[in-house]
Scaffold this motif. Sequence first.
Motif, PDB file in Angstrom:
ATOM      1  N   GLY A 194      -1.020  -1.869  -4.496  1.00  0.00           N
ATOM      2  CA  GLY A 194      -0.500  -2.611  -5.645  1.00  0.00           C
ATOM      3  C   GLY A 194      -0.692  -4.091  -5.380  1.00  0.00           C
ATOM      4  O   GLY A 194      -0.296  -4.579  -4.320  1.00  0.00           O
ATOM      5  N   LEU A 195      -1.313  -4.804  -6.304  1.00  0.00           N
ATOM      6  CA  LEU A 195      -1.586  -6.238  -6.110  1.00  0.00           C
ATOM      7  C   LEU A 195      -0.923  -7.052  -7.209  1.00  0.00           C
ATOM      8  O   LEU A 195      -0.964  -6.673  -8.379  1.00  0.00           O
ATOM      9  CB  LEU A 195      -3.094  -6.507  -6.138  1.00  0.00           C
ATOM     10  N   GLY A 196      -0.331  -8.164  -6.815  1.00  0.00           N
ATOM     11  CA  GLY A 196       0.337  -9.012  -7.799  1.00  0.00           C
ATOM     12  C   GLY A 196       1.657  -8.425  -8.251  1.00  0.00           C
ATOM     13  O   GLY A 196       2.123  -8.674  -9.357  1.00  0.00           O
ATOM     14  N   ILE A 197       2.290  -7.660  -7.384  1.00  0.00           N
ATOM     15  CA  ILE A 197       3.579  -7.040  -7.704  1.00  0.00           C
ATOM     16  C   ILE A 197       4.716  -8.066  -7.578  1.00  0.00           C
ATOM     17  O   ILE A 197       4.593  -9.042  -6.842  1.00  0.00           O
ATOM     18  CB  ILE A 197       3.890  -5.877  -6.736  1.00  0.00           C
ATOM     19  N   ASP A 198       5.804  -7.777  -8.272  1.00  0.00           N
ATOM     20  CA  ASP A 198       7.051  -8.494  -8.021  1.00  0.00           C
ATOM     21  C   ASP A 198       7.849  -7.641  -7.045  1.00  0.00           C
ATOM     22  O   ASP A 198       8.368  -6.589  -7.426  1.00  0.00           O
ATOM     23  CB  ASP A 198       7.829  -8.686  -9.325  1.00  0.00           C
TER      24      ASP A 198
ATOM     25  N   GLU B  83       0.863  -1.185   0.000  1.00  0.00           N
ATOM     26  CA  GLU B  83       0.000   0.000   0.000  1.00  0.00           C
ATOM     27  C   GLU B  83       0.897   1.232   0.000  1.00  0.00           C
ATOM     28  O   GLU B  83       1.627   1.468   0.960  1.00  0.00           O
ATOM     29  CB  GLU B  83      -0.928  -0.005   1.226  1.00  0.00           C
ATOM     30  N   VAL B  84       0.858   1.973  -1.090  1.00  0.00           N
ATOM     31  CA  VAL B  84       1.778   3.090  -1.275  1.00  0.00           C
ATOM     32  C   VAL B  84       1.113   4.408  -0.843  1.00  0.00           C
ATOM     33  O   VAL B  84      -0.025   4.698  -1.207  1.00  0.00           O
ATOM     34  CB  VAL B  84       2.223   3.187  -2.754  1.00  0.00           C
ATOM     35  N   SER B  85       1.852   5.185  -0.057  1.00  0.00           N
ATOM     36  CA  SER B  85       1.360   6.484   0.426  1.00  0.00           C
ATOM     37  C   SER B  85       1.601   7.553  -0.631  1.00  0.00           C
ATOM     38  O   SER B  85       2.731   7.737  -1.088  1.00  0.00           O
ATOM     39  CB  SER B  85       2.099   6.887   1.706  1.00  0.00           C
TER      40      SER B  85
ATOM     41  N   LEU C  54       0.743  10.499  -7.428  1.00  0.00           N
ATOM     42  CA  LEU C  54      -0.158   9.433  -7.879  1.00  0.00           C
ATOM     43  C   LEU C  54       0.424   8.718  -9.104  1.00  0.00           C
ATOM     44  O   LEU C  54       0.445   7.484  -9.166  1.00  0.00           O
ATOM     45  CB  LEU C  54      -1.521  10.062  -8.219  1.00  0.00           C
ATOM     46  N   GLY C  55       0.911   9.503 -10.051  1.00  0.00           N
ATOM     47  CA  GLY C  55       1.450   8.920 -11.280  1.00  0.00           C
ATOM     48  C   GLY C  55       2.668   8.046 -11.008  1.00  0.00           C
ATOM     49  O   GLY C  55       2.799   6.956 -11.580  1.00  0.00           O
ATOM     50  N   ASP C  56       3.557   8.510 -10.128  1.00  0.00           N
ATOM     51  CA  ASP C  56       4.737   7.704  -9.785  1.00  0.00           C
ATOM     52  C   ASP C  56       4.323   6.387  -9.132  1.00  0.00           C
ATOM     53  O   ASP C  56       4.833   5.322  -9.485  1.00  0.00           O
ATOM     54  CB  ASP C  56       5.658   8.479  -8.828  1.00  0.00           C
ATOM     55  N   ALA C  57       3.412   6.473  -8.166  1.00  0.00           N
ATOM     56  CA  ALA C  57       3.008   5.255  -7.436  1.00  0.00           C
ATOM     57  C   ALA C  57       2.427   4.224  -8.405  1.00  0.00           C
ATOM     58  O   ALA C  57       2.811   3.044  -8.374  1.00  0.00           O
ATOM     59  CB  ALA C  57       1.986   5.603  -6.348  1.00  0.00           C
TER      60      ALA C  57
ATOM     61  N   ALA D 176       6.188  -3.086 -11.890  1.00  0.00           N
ATOM     62  CA  ALA D 176       6.546  -4.325 -11.182  1.00  0.00           C
ATOM     63  C   ALA D 176       5.512  -5.412 -11.455  1.00  0.00           C
ATOM     64  O   ALA D 176       5.422  -6.397 -10.697  1.00  0.00           O
ATOM     65  CB  ALA D 176       6.644  -4.046  -9.675  1.00  0.00           C
ATOM     66  N   GLY D 177       4.737  -5.238 -12.516  1.00  0.00           N
ATOM     67  CA  GLY D 177       3.785  -6.271 -12.928  1.00  0.00           C
ATOM     68  C   GLY D 177       2.500  -6.299 -12.117  1.00  0.00           C
ATOM     69  O   GLY D 177       1.712  -7.245 -12.227  1.00  0.00           O
ATOM     70  N   GLY D 178       2.282  -5.266 -11.284  1.00  0.00           N
ATOM     71  CA  GLY D 178       1.111  -5.274 -10.405  1.00  0.00           C
ATOM     72  C   GLY D 178      -0.084  -4.542 -10.986  1.00  0.00           C
ATOM     73  O   GLY D 178       0.006  -3.885 -12.021  1.00  0.00           O
ATOM     74  N   HIS D 179      -1.215  -4.693 -10.295  1.00  0.00           N
ATOM     75  CA  HIS D 179      -2.430  -3.948 -10.606  1.00  0.00           C
ATOM     76  C   HIS D 179      -2.565  -2.827  -9.586  1.00  0.00           C
ATOM     77  O   HIS D 179      -2.372  -3.048  -8.388  1.00  0.00           O
ATOM     78  CB  HIS D 179      -3.648  -4.868 -10.528  1.00  0.00           C
ATOM     79  N   ALA D 180      -2.912  -1.622 -10.066  1.00  0.00           N
ATOM     80  CA  ALA D 180      -3.024  -0.469  -9.170  1.00  0.00           C
ATOM     81  C   ALA D 180      -4.476  -0.258  -8.758  1.00  0.00           C
ATOM     82  O   ALA D 180      -5.368  -0.139  -9.604  1.00  0.00           O
ATOM     83  CB  ALA D 180      -2.481   0.779  -9.861  1.00  0.00           C
TER      84      ALA D 180
END
Length: 283
Positions: free
Chosen positions: A80-84, A66-68, A175-178, A185-189
């Motif tokens: 982020g879900l399913g990240i490497d 969970e990114v701040s 927001l854009g960076d996160a 990293a292959g994740g879903h935001a």
Amino acid sequence: MQSLRIDLHSHSTYSDGVLTPAALIERASHNRVTMLALTDHDEVGGLPEAAAAAREAGIGFVQGVEVSVTWAGLTVHVVGLGIDPRNASLARALAGIRVSRGLRATQIAQQLGAAGIPDSLAGASRLAGAAAVVGRGHFARFLVERGHAADGKAAFRKYLGFGKCGYVAHRWVSLGDAIGWIRGAGGHAVLAHPYRYRLGPLHMHALLDEFKQHRGQAIELCGGVRANPLALLRLAKHFGFSLSAGPDFHAASKGATDLGDIPPIPDGAQRLWQDWEASRSAA
Ligand code: AMP
Ligand code: MN
Ligand code: MN
Ligand code: MN
């Protein structure tokens, strides 16, 4: 009928949760959760332990974070879900956020000290356990332990919330960076708990619009009284987002939503986890 019980937002001792990753999986198993994501604040250190315990327990595990983020002067959270977690750019970015978190903790402690509450950094650090850096949740527990507040909510209301003596206006990442790091990293935001920001309709639309432009993919259905599943579904359809879901579990306490407790997913929703569910059943 919902055969699957999913929970895609939870915290361990690697951030401000009170259960170790292994204990979290044990509780999820007890609650008959079939797919869990661990999403510690700006931290992926608990993922290996949770993944191993989930494998043992036969629970589907999703690597999360969970990114701040600071958006329009407000703090919002992107899951982020399913990240490497080994992705170099993501790992470097999270390490940077943790450094800034540490600086903020020093400032919070200074301000609490000036308000007559000494030694809060040492106290909060002791309560932080495996967490590399101290967050407001740890300060809240320290304030409760010292009798300055009756519970965590009161600690935020009196000391740590916006405008209070222990509040530090902090600049997180954009927001854009996160979203970029998560997707890289292959994740879903996923935009976490959209109704917790208390935005009016115009601001909510502006946030979702920007989230979409930056390639965000889903918005989160969480538990509690402000869950509002139908309004969330309307927004998701309007912007073309799928839904994610999770109660944002930190600790078992009276009145708090437990692991796996999410409102029924409204009919017609695109479920972010559908593909993961399918590949799990196939396996
Ligand atoms: P931080 O990222 O360190 O600023 O802390 C944010 C965390 O504090 C959230 O994820 C919650 O766990 C907790 N938190 C924020 N507001 C409240 C509140 N009003 N009552 C209880 N916990 C809160
Ligand atoms: Mn938290
Ligand atoms: Mn959050
Ligand atoms: Mn959370």
